[in-house]
Design a protein around this motif. Structure first.
Motif, PDB file in Angstrom:
ATOM      1  N   GLU A  64     -71.896  44.248  40.411  1.00 19.33           N
ATOM      2  CA  GLU A  64     -70.842  45.263  40.354  1.00 19.33           C
ATOM      3  C   GLU A  64     -71.398  46.667  40.125  1.00 19.33           C
ATOM      4  N   THR A  95     -61.053  49.268  42.399  1.00 25.57           N
ATOM      5  CA  THR A  95     -61.400  48.618  43.651  1.00 25.57           C
ATOM      6  C   THR A  95     -62.774  47.972  43.566  1.00 25.57           C
ATOM      7  N   VAL A 116     -63.349  44.066  44.165  1.00 23.39           N
ATOM      8  CA  VAL A 116     -64.263  43.563  45.198  1.00 23.39           C
ATOM      9  C   VAL A 116     -65.296  42.621  44.578  1.00 23.39           C
ATOM     10  N   THR A 124     -69.631  39.672  48.996  1.00 24.68           N
ATOM     11  CA  THR A 124     -69.220  40.511  47.867  1.00 24.68           C
ATOM     12  C   THR A 124     -69.570  39.841  46.541  1.00 24.68           C
ATOM     13  N   SER A 161     -66.641  36.710  51.346  1.00 23.02           N
ATOM     14  CA  SER A 161     -66.593  36.437  49.905  1.00 23.02           C
ATOM     15  C   SER A 161     -67.983  36.214  49.341  1.00 23.02           C
ATOM     16  N   SER A 184     -57.581  45.300  38.160  1.00 22.68           N
ATOM     17  CA  SER A 184     -58.523  44.765  39.139  1.00 22.68           C
ATOM     18  C   SER A 184     -58.534  43.239  39.111  1.00 22.68           C
TER      19      SER A 184
END
Lengths: 321, 522
Positions: free
Chosen positions: A145, A193, A197, A140, A137, A107
């Motif tokens: 997370e 993913t 991200v 995210t 950006s 990742s």
């Protein structure tokens, strides 16, 4: 000069590591003087049994004796025994480290796509591409997370059923060879993913602002005045200089690859370092934590050393040439 | 060779704003043209415009440009790129910033050579070009920009410009960041190259002295327009435009010199002052690489009460070190520094009592760096004093002393012009009612006309308040117009000290005589 730069950096990293070893040892002794007593409080153990446990976990003798013993063990690659499972800490770490490197490493590499996006956005500051990439950006980057993880788990695993809900393999899986690997990849897609991200925004933002700073430099004007194509101006003169902040950021992140991602590994039951850290904290399993801290510190120190040396290569001014 | 008609350049974001307003210019083959004007007048934009690329955020709005018969504005970008460096080559401004820091000198040349599809022996060809501009090319090609001095970098930039043997060479402020002696050599190199290669030369500078050296035809610009142009002798001797007159008058020259009353008592005694500075490098295990330089070496002189003492020297001469030790920003290594009869100034600023701090105030070179952009002028001026003691009338009076209006009080430095900022910085120093005012290159970031005004203000302050001043500058003409006595420093040593007239007429040292000689020529 150059050799002196390299040696200086290596010595600096080593001394930091020595400091970490010492600090790491005494930190846990200060936090809890007698973990055996608190672990087994209320259990029916004789003082002799407790003493034997203290010897096993290297908790007998004075602090200094303990430290010498600890360093001696460390030099043999022995990190002591987990209080919880009674297995060697090094074995537990060795088992957990590959899943983590696989997941977090992948990742982190994926997230480095953000560098390319950031460069492009910074080079064409104010364009539609820049506006879109920057706002996505920021979005995210601002999402934690664990939140992205829970949503992804709810939608793509539990809801749509495209991906398994967790683990490295299905429980009781008997797959072997290529099928087993493909199955693991299938399990990895979702957590990897999610992490990518979560990380990509940071790379994008740092790369973009580095590129914007560089794009104002006079030497780019000279490169243009020499008749270079815009793409060459960017590739040869701008990008290498915009790389420096990105290298620092990547170094820190690569250092943390080994620390695993505590939140995402826990959510996806990924049997990695992050999950082990979570278990050890919950224990609390002091020898385990001590081993994990040492591993993480060493990884961060090594990654920073790599970044320092890379800096010296990328920017001749740093290495004092 | 160059034919500009009604050439106009506008801002992309605001097409009504013209940076260049219908400029007409005809230049013959092999001619030497100088463009002079103040910052923001459009002279650099005009120079860049001659390559067909006026710069980021700008576009050619009107008019025609032809260089060596090519329409550089109208042609496709790819075609124009092929002509850059061959038909028209640019030597950019900003010595320390124009070479890409991570690339060695040879690879700067590789960029240029590849355009001719004749890469061949890049280092060899680069080296012979570098030899031509007076560098040891073979040793230079493998080095990085930061290893070169300012003068060497400027020579590399000129060699890059010459690499494809251009018809027109454009020079943007070729000497602005260089010491006087180095600048002199660079201008000599430009003259030699022009004679040898016969290109058409267009040089931009804010400094009439530079234009006088390299040009035969001068173009005076103001606010995006050409206000006057003609042969150098005609324009400088008989200017017709009021702006040109102002520009010529403001340029500092070695003219009227004031003499010092002889019966003044010393205010600061500098006795065998030595300051060793170390450039500490960061990181562990590197103390052995720490380099020390003796920035001031056994220097003895005095600053007399009520005088303006000029201190002159090039970069590295120790002039800034002297000011910094006076105000306690640097450690005195040996020797003594005494204020009045009693106060020891070898004490660092942290350990000086407030009464001593207040007696010495400093104004720095660049007001952009020394004024906090977040603070209002009121806050800047009242710093260090209790709020109850400060009222606007006092501050307005202070501003009046430096030639500013009361309405400035609520502004912040980004809202001020360069000259206004420096005046605020001077007012800030005066607010403490100092006995000794230290002025470190206070006008070198300003345009010549603004410089002349700020110098007048300083003279008025000296006349009205009698403040003792130490005026540091690299420009001997500016120092001579301000000071009564002069100190010349070089490489940390005192070269000479004396009355301005004596130093100028009978320099004791060849360095001083070179400075005087170069200043006289302007």
């Amino acid at each position: 000069m150059r050799r002196r730069f390299v040696i200086g950096k290596i010595l600096g990293a080593l001394s930091t590591l020595v400091f970490v070893v010492v600090f790491n040892f005494f930190l846990f002794r200060v936090v809890n003087d007698d973990p055996i007593n608190s672990m087994f409080r209320g259990r029916n153990l004789t003082p002799e049994q407790l003493d034997r446990l203290r010897v096993k976990f290297n908790l007998d003798g004075t602090k200094w004796e303990q430290f010498v013993a600890y360093v001696r063990q460390l030099l043999h690659g022995d990190l002591g025994y987990s209080l919880k499972s009674s297995r060697p800490v090094s074995t537990v770490i060795a088992e957990a480290i590959w899943p983590t490197i696989l997941l977090v490493g992948t990742s982190t590499l994926l997230a480095m796509l953000g560098i390319a996006l950031g460069y492009r956005a910074g080079w064409r500051r104010g364009s539609t591409f820049d506006a879109t990439a920057t706002s996505v950006s920021m979005l995210t980057y601002s999402m934690p997370e664990y939140w992205i993880g829970m949503v992804a788990l709810g939608v793509f695993a539990a809801g749509l059923g495209w991906f398994p809900v967790g683990g490295l393999n299905d429980p009781g899986s008997t797959l072997t060879g290529l099928e087993r690997i493909l199955d693991q990849l299938h399990h990895m897609i979702l957590p990897a993913t999610v992490l990518a991200v979560a990380y990509i925004g940071e790379y994008m933002i740092v790369a973009r602002s580095a590129m914007i700073d560089t794009s104002r430099e006079d030497y780019l004007q000279l490169a243009r005045a020499k008749g270079l194509r815009e793409a060459d101006v960017r590739k040869r003169h701008a990008q290498p200089n915009a790389l420096l902040p990105v290298v620092s950021l990547s170094a820190i992140n690569f250092g943390f690859v080994l620390s695993g991602a505590i939140a995402v590994e826990s959510i996806f039951s990924w049997p990695g370092i992050g999950q082990q850290t979570q278990f050890a904290i919950a224990g609390p399993d002091f020898p385990m934590l001590q081993g994990l801290f040492l591993l993480i510190s060493a990884a961060v120190i090594l990654a920073n050393l790599a970044a320092d040396l890379l800096y010296g290569y990328l920017d001749p001014r740093v290495a004092g040439r | 060779m160059i034919d500009l008609q009604g050439f106009s350049v506008a801002v992309d974001a605001d097409p009504a704003r013209l940076i260049l307003d219908h400029v007409d210019l005809q230049v013959g083959r092999g001619a030497r043209v100088g463009i002079v004007g103040e910052s923001g007048c459009g002279k650099s934009t005009l120079l860049r415009g001659l390559t067909g690329l006026p710069g980021a955020g700008l576009h050619v709005a009107d008019g025609a440009l032809s260089v060596a018969g090519y329409d550089l504005v109208g042609m496709p970008a790819a075609e124009r790129r092929a002509l850059l460096g061959k038909v028209v080559a640019m030597v950019p401004q900003g010595v320390a910033l124009s070479l890409t820091p991570h690339r060695d000198i040879a690879s700067h040349f590789a960029d240029v050579f590849q355009l001719d599809d004749a890469r061949g022996d890049v280092p060899g060809r680069a080296a012979s070009l570098l030899d031509e501009v007076g560098l040891r090319g073979a040793a230079m090609v493998g080095r990085f920009p930061h290893e070169l001095s300012g003068g060497e970098q400027q020579r590399v930039l000129i060699a890059l410009g010459l690499a494809r043997d251009p018809d027109v060479l454009l020079l943007d402020e070729p000497t602005s960041a260089l010491d006087v002696g180095v600048a002199h050599d660079i201008l000599g190199l430009i003259e030699d190259e022009h004679r040898a290669r016969g290109f058409t030369l267009v040089c931009v500078s804010h400094d009439l002295g530079v234009i006088r050296r390299v040009a035969e035809h001068v173009v005076v610009m103001n606010a995006g327009r050409v206000v006057e142009q003609g042969p150098l002798e005609r324009v400088t001797a008989h200017p017709t435009n009021p702006f040109t007159v102002r520009l010529l008058e403001a340029a500092p020259t070695l003219g009227a010199i004031s003499t010092a009353p002889s019966n003044r008592s010393p205010l600061v005694r500098v006795d065998r002052l030595t300051v060793v500075r170390s450039s500490a490098s960061s990181g562990a295990f590197r103390s052995q690489t720490q380099r020390t330089t003796t920035a001031l070496d056994d220097v003895t002189f005095e600053v007399r009460k009520g005088e303006i003492l000029g201190v002159i020297g090039e970069s590295g001469s120790g002039k800034s070190t002297f000011l910094k030790s006076l105000c306690g920003l640097l450690e005195v290594s040996s020797g003594s520094l005494t204020l009045g009869d009693e106060v020891d100034l070898s004490v660092r600023v942290r350990r000086r009592p407030g009464s001593v701090l207040q007696r010495i105030q400093m104004v720095f070179q660049n007001p952009d760096d020394s004024l906090n952009p977040a603070h209002t002028v009121r806050r800047v001026l009242s710093a260090g004093r209790p709020r109850s003691e400060v009222d606007d009338d006092q501050l307005a009076e202070l501003l009046r002393t430096v030639g500013l209006q009361r309405s400035m009080l609520d502004r912040r430095s980004p809202q001020l012009s360069g000259g206004e900022k420096q005046r605020v910085a001077i007012a800030r120093a005066l607010a403490q009612r100092p006995e000794l005012l230290l002025l470190d290159e206070v006008t070198s970031a300003l345009d010549v006309t603004v410089q002349a005004e700020v110098l007048d203000t300083l003279r008025a302050i000296h006349r009205d308040l009698g403040t003792t001043m130490v005026f540091v500058s690299h420009d001997i003409a500016v120092v001579a117009s301000m000071a009564e006595r002069i100190v010349v420093l070089r490489n940390g040593r005192l070269v000479e000290v004396g009355e301005v007239a004596d130093v100028l007429d009978r320099p004791n040292d060849h360095y001083t005589s070179m400075l005087v000689e170069l200043a006289r020529r302007r």
